[in-house]
Design a protein around this motif. Sequence first.
Motif, PDB file in Angstrom:
ATOM      1  N   GLY A  63      12.736  40.479  30.557  1.00  0.00           N
ATOM      2  CA  GLY A  63      12.857  40.457  29.104  1.00  0.00           C
ATOM      3  C   GLY A  63      14.219  40.825  28.552  1.00  0.00           C
ATOM      4  O   GLY A  63      14.395  40.854  27.348  1.00  0.00           O
ATOM      5  N   GLY A  64      15.185  41.141  29.385  1.00  0.00           N
ATOM      6  CA  GLY A  64      16.516  41.458  28.892  1.00  0.00           C
ATOM      7  C   GLY A  64      16.670  42.898  28.444  1.00  0.00           C
ATOM      8  O   GLY A  64      15.740  43.709  28.514  1.00  0.00           O
ATOM      9  N   ALA A  65      17.864  43.191  27.963  1.00  0.00           N
ATOM     10  CA  ALA A  65      18.221  44.566  27.618  1.00  0.00           C
ATOM     11  C   ALA A  65      17.379  45.132  26.473  1.00  0.00           C
ATOM     12  O   ALA A  65      16.913  46.263  26.536  1.00  0.00           O
ATOM     13  N   ALA A  66      17.162  44.351  25.429  1.00  0.00           N
ATOM     14  CA  ALA A  66      16.403  44.860  24.278  1.00  0.00           C
ATOM     15  C   ALA A  66      14.970  45.194  24.665  1.00  0.00           C
ATOM     16  O   ALA A  66      14.409  46.185  24.185  1.00  0.00           O
ATOM     17  N   ALA A  67      14.389  44.412  25.541  1.00  0.00           N
ATOM     18  CA  ALA A  67      13.003  44.647  25.960  1.00  0.00           C
ATOM     19  C   ALA A  67      12.861  45.915  26.793  1.00  0.00           C
ATOM     20  O   ALA A  67      11.757  46.430  26.944  1.00  0.00           O
ATOM     21  N   SER A  68      13.975  46.429  27.295  1.00  0.00           N
ATOM     22  CA  SER A  68      13.909  47.626  28.135  1.00  0.00           C
ATOM     23  C   SER A  68      13.791  48.919  27.326  1.00  0.00           C
ATOM     24  O   SER A  68      13.642  49.991  27.900  1.00  0.00           O
TER      25      SER A  68
END
Length: 124
Positions: A63-68
């Motif tokens: 999910g990429g950086a924001a999803a983390s």
Amino acid sequence: MVTSRRLTGDHFETLACRMLERHGLLCLARNYLTRDGEVDLIMRDGRELVFVEVRYRASYRFGGAAASITPAKRQRIVRAARHFLATGRGFGGVACRFDVVTYDGAASEPTSHWLRAAFDVDQR
């Protein structure tokens, strides 16, 4: 012992800090660490105090950086921000916001996004 992960984090925090400073924010603190959490950058945007989380992900696989930035991670950031505000540094009553700067893709040419007011304090 400094890990490769820590060096990568430091690199992207430096990039984020420089980018935010180019947009007129003033850096007050980096890696503000408490027992309950950490804030990567604490900045001043005019009269507003900005607590910034910086995230990097080489892949969108999960999910990429924001999803983390999970609800638990947001709670740790909020707890560290509250600690900072309670230390008597003269910021009582100052408007605050929580921003996120993300970097996704190859470390040599990542895509960056600045998410202003990315989340609020949970009122649970």
